[in-house]
Design an enzyme around this catalytic site. Structure first.
Site, mmCIF file in Angstrom:
data_model
loop_
_atom_site.group_PDB
_atom_site.id
_atom_site.type_symbol
_atom_site.label_atom_id
_atom_site.label_comp_id
_atom_site.label_asym_id
_atom_site.label_seq_id
_atom_site.Cartn_x
_atom_site.Cartn_y
_atom_site.Cartn_z
ATOM 1 N N ASP A 34 0.842 -1.194 0.000
ATOM 2 C CA ASP A 34 0.000 0.000 0.000
ATOM 3 C C ASP A 34 0.883 1.253 0.000
ATOM 4 O O ASP A 34 1.619 1.481 0.967
ATOM 5 C CB ASP A 34 -0.869 -0.042 1.271
ATOM 6 C CG ASP A 34 -2.055 0.894 1.183
ATOM 7 O OD1 ASP A 34 -1.944 1.938 0.525
ATOM 8 O OD2 ASP A 34 -3.096 0.569 1.795
ATOM 9 N N ASP A 35 0.858 2.018 -1.078
ATOM 10 C CA ASP A 35 1.653 3.262 -1.161
ATOM 11 C C ASP A 35 3.154 3.009 -1.267
ATOM 12 O O ASP A 35 3.949 3.881 -0.927
ATOM 13 C CB ASP A 35 1.451 4.171 0.071
ATOM 14 C CG ASP A 35 0.106 4.874 0.105
ATOM 15 O OD1 ASP A 35 -0.673 4.731 -0.848
ATOM 16 O OD2 ASP A 35 -0.139 5.591 1.101
ATOM 17 N N CYS A 70 -5.368 4.824 -3.620
ATOM 18 C CA CYS A 70 -5.644 3.427 -3.254
ATOM 19 C C CYS A 70 -6.889 2.829 -3.896
ATOM 20 O O CYS A 70 -6.824 1.881 -4.665
ATOM 21 C CB CYS A 70 -5.793 3.288 -1.743
ATOM 22 S SG CYS A 70 -4.385 3.868 -0.806
ATOM 23 N N ASP A 317 -0.294 -0.585 -4.826
ATOM 24 C CA ASP A 317 -1.459 0.045 -5.475
ATOM 25 C C ASP A 317 -1.116 1.369 -6.154
ATOM 26 O O ASP A 317 -1.627 1.694 -7.218
ATOM 27 C CB ASP A 317 -2.638 0.196 -4.484
ATOM 28 C CG ASP A 317 -2.278 0.902 -3.193
ATOM 29 O OD1 ASP A 317 -1.115 1.341 -3.029
ATOM 30 O OD2 ASP A 317 -3.172 1.023 -2.327
ATOM 31 N N ASN A 318 -0.223 2.160 -5.506
ATOM 32 C CA ASN A 318 0.233 3.417 -6.114
ATOM 33 C C ASN A 318 1.577 3.753 -5.496
ATOM 34 O O ASN A 318 1.987 3.141 -4.505
ATOM 35 C CB ASN A 318 -0.777 4.558 -5.874
ATOM 36 C CG ASN A 318 -1.196 4.689 -4.436
ATOM 37 O OD1 ASN A 318 -2.297 4.261 -4.059
ATOM 38 N ND2 ASN A 318 -0.343 5.248 -3.600
#
Ligand SMILES: *[C@@H]1O[C@H](CO)[C@@H](O)[C@H](O)[C@H]1NC(C)=O
Ligand SMILES: *[C@@H]1O[C@H](CO)[C@@H](O)[C@H](O)[C@H]1NC(C)=O
Ligand SMILES: *[C@@H]1O[C@H](CO)[C@@H](O)[C@H](O)[C@H]1NC(C)=O
Ligand SMILES: *[C@@H]1O[C@H](CO)[C@@H](O)[C@H](O)[C@H]1NC(C)=O
Ligand SMILES: *[C@@H]1O[C@H](CO)[C@@H](O)[C@H](O)[C@H]1NC(C)=O
Ligand SMILES: *[C@@H]1O[C@H](CO)[C@@H](O)[C@H](O)[C@H]1NC(C)=O
Length: 578
Positions: A34-35, A70, A317-318
């Site tokens: 995540d991130d 997200c 996700d990003n």
């Protein structure tokens, strides 16, 4: 029995007859952090990712998310559809979150549902998407999972007070235990469960690291959130004490960069820089438990004897920025730091220790899982399978498309104590809505964007990899006529391509040049730069370019300018146009 089931039985029977052993279809383990950034070197601090994935698989170095946030990004990769087609464009209502996913009828139309229909067992543990909440997780339940064990809001990002919800059971608090370690145990159990069946499996593992920590404070009916640095496991909390954010030329620069609200950011002072370096170290520390889990996953696959028949896919996700272009910690921008994310794939036939610069995106992931598992692609995919073998990767170097369709709607809420929630507008007046195009070809390397205030950006990343020099400053717009420079001719093509991408559906998203040139003779930017098309593209830019009439917090098409790309040769003979 379905037709597919009959086919599958026949296939297994044939395999058994011809080889004497039953060859199972491959399994997939998909790890989604995540991130996690690519551009601040986070992967260099993950020795097990290197040992098991980078050294034994292929590193897709030009892999992009298409919306650096997200929830929209996760829905994009779980559906194989651009965010403008899912219309899940934010993390929360009214334009995003789990509710919007349900309302857009995606719960019956996404990856696990399709994989189950194709005969797979499917498992998920960790964060599915934002606003998947203790109050709505069963309204309805997320479809398609043989078994699932989700982190639920508002506790998703609380590393030490997480709440989990398994299958049809009510949510349970795991306060006091470390989120990623809980997830690792669930991951090993799902892999064992998957391996114990004759049916092949797909396991998705979505830890929250290295996302910021968010704690929930409940006082009567008053619920508030306290957000802070990511929290590492105790055993990792003093690692990397000398490490700071890599000081690239775009780190907290002396001159402002970017356009719109980014160009107005104040330079960070030493107090802010020091704090943000600490935030960065806590990201690296929080990733250590993920790295240990990666080691545990490979040990598990090996001990079960299924390593050779299992694909392991690692991504985020990003991306994330800290200090770049003076930005406080966060995502949601179109800069490389936010959109270019890790993708490493290891598995049967995937080259070992290889890297490639072919362009791939999260929109391609669902088609890629289909391809890995031998399932016929859907007609409504907006992406194309990522090549997995040496021959297919080599072929893609000359044949694969060059573009990434990047989009975002809404505001920016920066993270960390100096984050400024009003840095990019309010819900009523959002300033961070934009359409963008990333193009990475053999000859060309550009990022082109149009903000909702109609400011334009163009970076030539060959000359300017840190995106500090916007070639579309005011002097560009003041040049008269469209016959002028090579740069203008380039912009005309990029804009026309973005016109197609911003509303494309299915194959038009994969081959957008085919929309502009239905004759099929233009396959890439270099083809489109043929001078015989100059007049067509100049006219298209003059009369039908990407623009906005209003900054909206969601996808309100009436504010997004023209929705129909120009088509060559159109109604007039463009070669004679002057
Ligand atoms: C809870 O809310 C009440 C009423 O607003 C307030 O007086 C009290 O201080 C709060 N308690 C905490 C722990 O914040
Ligand atoms: C709710 O909590 C916030 C943060 O502690 C506080 O500012 C606010 O006054 C509280 N509201 C009520 C109604 O207690
Ligand atoms: C740096 O900026 C922060 C936030 O804007 C401010 O609170 C702080 O006083 C500043 N520190 C110095 C040394 O100027
Ligand atoms: C937050 O951003 C707004 C708008 O750009 C600006 O006016 C304000 O000074 C910023 N506040 C801080 C603390 O940086
Ligand atoms: C981009 O940069 C490269 C390297 O400096 C240069 O050769 C090329 O002409 C530039 N392209 C444009 C359109 O400015
Ligand atoms: C996207 O969803 C929002 C909120 O439900 C809605 O207002 C908007 O019209 C939708 N846009 C499209 C293009 O469907």
């Amino acid at each position: 029995m379905t037709l597919f089931g009959i086919w599958q039985t026949l296939l297994i029977a044939t395999t058994v007859l011809t080889t004497g052993v039953s060859a199972k279809r491959p399994n997939v383990v998909f790890i989604l952090t995540d991130d996690q950034d690519l551009h601040m070197d986070s992967l260099s601090y993950m020795p097990n990712v290197k040992k098991h994935l980078i050294d034994q698989g292929t590193n897709y170095q030009k892999h992009y998310c298409t919306v650096a946030l997200c929830c929209p990004s996760r829905v994009n990769l779980l559906t194989g559809k651009a965010a403008h087609n899912t219309n899940v464009t934010d993390v929360e209502p009214p334009y995003g979150g789990y509710r919007q996913f349900i309302d857009q009828n995606l719960n019956q139309n996404y990856l696990p549902v399709w994989l189950q229909k194709a005969g797979y067992n499917t498992y998920y543990t960790g964060k599915l998407m934002n606003f998947h909440h203790i109050l709505n997780y069963n309204k309805p339940f997320a479809a398609g999972w043989t078994s699932s064990d989700f982190l639920l809001d508002p506790y998703t990002y609380s590393y030490l007070e997480s709440v989990w919800q398994r299958d049809r059971s009510p949510p349970k608090s795991a306060a006091g235990q470390y989120s990623t370690d809980i997830l690792a145990e669930k991951a090993y159990a799902y892999i064992e469960e998957g391996a114990s069946s004759d049916t092949p499996f797909f396991v998705a593992l979505a830890p929250i690291a290295p996302h910021a920590n968010v704690d929930v404070n409940i006082n009567g009916s008053n619920v508030s959130h306290t957000s802070g640095d990511p929290i590492p496991a105790d055993r990792h909390k003093s690692l990397f004490s000398d490490v700071v954010v890599p000081r690239t030329p775009n780190f907290n620069p002396d001159v402002p960069s970017g356009v719109s609200w980014v160009a107005k950011l104040p330079q960070q002072n030493q107090t802010e820089v020091d704090y943000n370096d600490g935030f960065y170290r806590n990201r690296l520390r929080a990733l250590q438990a993920v790295d240990e889990m990666v080691d545990g996953i490979f040990q598990k696959l090996e001990s079960l004897g299924i390593l050779e028949e299992t694909y392991v896919v690692y991504s985020s996700d990003n991306g994330f920025h800290i200090g770049h272009h003076r930005l406080q910690p966060g995502k949601r921008c179109g800069f490389e730091e936010d959109i270019n994310v890790p993708l490493i794939i290891r598995g049967p036939g995937v080259p070992q220790g290889a890297t490639t610069d072919i362009v791939t995106t999260h929109t391609d992931l669902a088609p890629t899982f289909f391809d890995m598992l031998g399932i016929d692609l859907r007609d409504d995919f907006d992406g194309a399978p990522i090549p997995l073998t040496r021959a297919d990767i080599d072929d893609a170097v000359t044949t694969r498309h060059e573009h990434v369709n990047v989009e975002h709607w809404g505001t920016v809420n920066s993270e960390g104590v100096f984050g400024n929630s009003s840095a990019a507008g309010t819900k009523e007046n959002p300033e961070n809505t934009y359409k963008a195009l990333r193009l990475v070809g053999k000859e060309h390397n550009f990022y082109y964007s149009v903000f909702c205030n109609n400011e334009h950006e163009l970076y030539n990343l060959t000359a300017d990899p840190y995106q500090m020099n916007n070639l579309m400053s005011s002097s560009f717009k003041n040049q008269d006529g469209y016959a002028a420079s090579d740069l203008q001719k380039m912009v005309h093509r990029l804009d026309a391509l973005l016109m197609v991408l911003k509303t494309c559906v299915a194959n038009d998203c994969i081959d957008p040049w085919g929309v502009l040139h239905p004759q099929g003779d233009v396959k890439n930017l270099e083809d489109a730069l043929n001078p015989k098309y100059d007049a067509f593209y100049a006219k298209s830019f003059d009369t039908n370019s990407v623009s906005f009439t209003k900054c909206e917090a969601g996808q309100i098409l009436s504010s997004e300018g023209s929705l129909e790309p120009s088509v060559y040769p159109g109604q007039v003979n463009w070669e004679n146009f002057s």
